[in-house]
Motif scaffolding. Structure first.
Motif, short mmCIF file in Angstrom:
data_model
loop_
_atom_site.label_atom_id
_atom_site.label_comp_id
_atom_site.label_asym_id
_atom_site.label_seq_id
_atom_site.Cartn_x
_atom_site.Cartn_y
_atom_site.Cartn_z
N GLY A 147 0.82 -1.22 0.06
CA GLY A 147 0.05 -0.14 -0.16
C GLY A 147 0.83 1.28 -0.18
O GLY A 147 2.12 1.13 -0.31
N SER A 148 0.19 2.47 0.53
CA SER A 148 0.95 3.48 0.53
C SER A 148 1.86 3.72 1.43
O SER A 148 2.87 4.62 0.89
CB SER A 148 -0.29 4.49 0.96
OG SER A 148 -0.80 4.32 2.16
N ASP B 127 -4.56 3.55 5.72
CA ASP B 127 -4.42 2.52 6.43
C ASP B 127 -3.40 1.46 5.97
O ASP B 127 -2.52 1.87 5.17
CB ASP B 127 -5.71 1.38 6.14
CG ASP B 127 -5.85 0.93 4.87
OD1 ASP B 127 -5.01 0.85 4.14
OD2 ASP B 127 -6.93 0.09 4.73
N LEU B 128 -2.78 0.61 7.03
CA LEU B 128 -1.54 0.09 6.86
C LEU B 128 -1.96 -1.44 6.10
O LEU B 128 -2.78 -2.22 6.66
CB LEU B 128 -1.10 -0.14 8.16
CG LEU B 128 0.32 -0.78 8.43
CD1 LEU B 128 1.40 -0.10 7.55
CD2 LEU B 128 0.69 -0.71 9.65
N ASP B 129 -1.24 -1.85 4.92
CA ASP B 129 -1.65 -3.05 4.26
C ASP B 129 -0.40 -3.82 4.51
O ASP B 129 0.68 -3.54 4.35
CB ASP B 129 -1.76 -2.99 2.99
CG ASP B 129 -2.98 -1.80 2.59
OD1 ASP B 129 -4.05 -2.39 2.86
OD2 ASP B 129 -2.65 -0.52 2.32
CA CA Z 1 -3.42 1.50 2.67
#
Ligand code: CA
Ligand code: DGT
Ligand code: CA
Ligand code: ZN
Length: 590
Positions: free
Chosen positions: A181-182, A192-194
């Motif tokens: 993710g980002s 959010d944390l992936d």
């Molecule tokens: Ca994310």
């Protein structure tokens, strides 16, 4: 623990509590936040608790209550009286407990929504300390807060990812945890944390035990969803985390997919389709018979699409797909390219460490040179330096430089305030003694775009200004950039040779990627600095390096990749004090 204590102090202040009592909670909160002692581990032993600075008898009992029950009775009591909304009110820019108390007493306002309605209905007019300007500021603050709510800074995400990874890797069949993710793309804030997880325990149809283990993570606040290979939850901070368990055969495809960005993936899928393939989170497969072309690693997938694998920071669909297909991806800057840090504070103003300690920390971080740049007198709350103290300070800097015996070079410098009208805060004769003059705006952020632009242009015209510090003044998720004609500033800086700072402090990270690109296109020099107020901060280059990479910067685009002497020569030349006007240059005399 620190948060509960600090919130109790805030709630007591809203409640009009005894100032001595309020201070004792605040002191305890700071102490708990700073200490390296594991407070939970020593909590049972009152004598050890009392040995921690700022912890008295009463506070020791509160800390024991927090450890055993997870809450603090006084805080619960005050929250029952005022509601949890007051804690959110405190997150608005410029909002302190005194203002919250005023809003509560005068209008029974206890939430952001109520405050917004009261402003829009004109009900704040006439309250003490609530001029039209103040009310407008509050209104804008609510809008800014809403825009940023639910996002988190890169360092916060990094911290959460590191803790969770350590926990996950304790499980027997989990071998690898990779953030996607980002966060993997290095964006300055993340929604959010992936996290992707793989290993034997993640093999299809055998994930149940691992899923239960993920869901048992002690820091989980609430679980949003739990499936066969996925757990989504919130942490106490409000941060959402998506954990996915994946078989190693399709790990590359999943990593590619969940790294994104969405725009990059859309573009990539179109390319795959044109080649007769379909790209999913499971694999790159042939359209004709569904057979797998590549899935295990990102490199194989990009290679099968005729491309080089680009760094995650580039994946925003801003030209990287074409560059990768033509095999001309640029060489991006790395942490190891940086040879010096030009922006550092010490105990002379608001830093926590001495010149010497900062120098040692910088050596640890691989720096060959640093500049010590404390604040100037206009920033009174930091104990900013006046002319005389500034001169004494650079004498000490030179002394320490001698003592370092060539292990590192320390340039005397200053972060001089840009006053409201664009003049610099210290006399030119004093600035002339400094190798590094960073000029920065720290006050009067609310000026109009015209005024702020003129102010900064004027500051750059001062021949002593070599670097413009944190050029937009933003604090991520807390304070918007000031209004500024960035194009005009960058064009003039390019003409004058004034370098733009990219400030690597994770709460700043300005210039952002777009402005950095503009700076490079206009030929404006750029330096990256940590703005360290603590010896530990010198390690923070990474956050800034990721922004430079997002702007496609190579080592040649950043001045402090140069060795010390070349670096100084590449900066804007100092003004005429190097050659006093009464000395005629050789060979020019008629
Ligand atoms: Ca994310
Ligand atoms: P964030 O969390 O808002 O900071 O940004 P991201 O990029 O982490 O977005 P997130 O968490 O919603 O999704 C993670 C990645 O998963 C995203 O970068 C690309 C991929 N992804 C998610 N949803 C979609 C979708 O609908 N289409 C495509 N192509 N990719 C998606
Ligand atoms: Ca997500
Ligand atoms: Zn500053």
């Amino acid at each position: 623990m620190a948060r509960l204590l600090a919130e109790t102090a805030d709630l007591l202040e809203i409640d009009g509590g005894d100032s001595f009592r309020i201070r004792s909670y605040r002191r305890a909160a700071e102490s708990v936040e700073q200490t390296t002692i594991d407070m939970a581990a020593i909590a049972a032993d009152t004598a050890q608790l009392l040995a921690v600075p700022g912890i008295g008898k009463g506070m020791a009992a509160h800390i024991q209550a927090i450890v055993s029950t997870g809450s603090l009775p006084l805080r619960d009591e005050l929250l029952a009286r005022y509601g949890a909304g007051v804690l959110e009110l405190l997150k608005l820019p410029g909002m302190g407990p005194k203002t919250v108390a005023l809003l509560w007493d005068a209008a029974r306002i206890a939430t952001i929504d109520q405050l917004e309605q009261a402003i829009e209905a004109g009900r704040l007019v006439g309250l003490p300390r609530m001029g039209a300007k103040q009310i407008e500021k509050l209104h804008k603050g609510i809008q800014d807060y809403r825009r940023s709510a639910g996002r988190f800074r890169l360092d916060e995400a990094e911290d959460a990812a590191a803790r969770l990874s350590a926990y996950l890797l304790h499980f027997k069949g989990i071998h690898k945890v990779t953030p996607a993710g980002s966060f993997r793309r290095g964006r300055e804030t993340v929604g959010d944390l992936d996290l992707l997880v793989t290993g034997p325990a993640c093999a299809p149809e055998h994930t149940a035990a691992a899923v239960e283990y993920v869901a048992a993570y002690p820091a989980i606040h609430d679980i949003i969803a739990k499936g066969e290979n996925k757990v989504a939850f919130h942490l106490a901070s409000g941060m959402q985390v998506d954990v996915r368990l994946l078989p190693s055969a399709s790990y590359g495809a999943a990593l590619q997919y969940f790294t994104g960005s969405k725009a990059h993936n859309v573009s990539l899928r179109q390319r795959a389709l044109k080649m007769g393939y379909t790209l999913s989170e499971w694999s790159l497969a042939r359209l004709s018979d569904g057979s797998t072309v590549a899935a295990a690693t990102e490199e194989e997938i990009y290679a099968a699409l005729g491309m080089d694998c680009m760094p995650p920071e580039m994946r925003e669909n801003l030209g990287e797909i074409e560059a990768a297909a033509h095999h001309n991806l640029p060489q991006l800057i790395q942490r190891s390219h940086i040879r010096g840090d030009l922006h550092m504070h010490t105990t002379a103003t608001d830093g926590r460490n001495t010149i010497r300690e900062m120098a040692e920390a910088a050596i640890q971080q691989g720096c060959q040179y640093i500049a010590i740049t404390d604040h100037s007198k206009n920033l009174a709350m930091t104990n900013g330096l006046d002319e005389q103290r500034a001169l004494e300070h650079i004498r000490r800097i030179r002394e320490v430089n001698e003592q370092m015996e060539g292990r590192i070079r320390i340039f005397p410098g200053i972060e001089v305030d840009i006053l409201a009208d664009g003049r610099l805060d210290l006399d030119d004769e004093v600035l002339a003694q400094m190798d590094i003059v960073i000029a920065s705006v720290h006050t009067r952020f609310e000026q109009s775009r015209e005024d702020m632009t003129a102010r900064i242009l004027r500051a750059m015209e001062n021949p002593h200004t070599r670097i413009l510090g944190h050029p937009t003044g933003r604090l991520l998720l807390r304070r918007e950039p000031y209004a500024l004609d960035m194009g005009a500033v960058l064009r003039r800086a390019a003409e004058l040779g004034v370098a733009m700072e990219h400030n690597a402090a994770p709460e700043r990270l300005d210039l952002n990627d777009r402005d950095l690109r503009m700076a490079r296109e206009l030929g404006c020099p750029v330096v990256i600095c940590t703005d360290a107020h603590d010896a530990q901060h010198v390690a923070r280059f990474d956050y800034g390096i990721r922004q430079l990479r997002r702007a496609w910067f190579g080592p040649q685009d950043v001045l402090n990749t140069l060795p010390a002497s070349k670096f100084l020569a590449a900066l804007r030349p100092g003004p005429s004090h190097h050659a006093p006007p009464h000395v005629q240059p050789l060979g020019r005399k008629a």
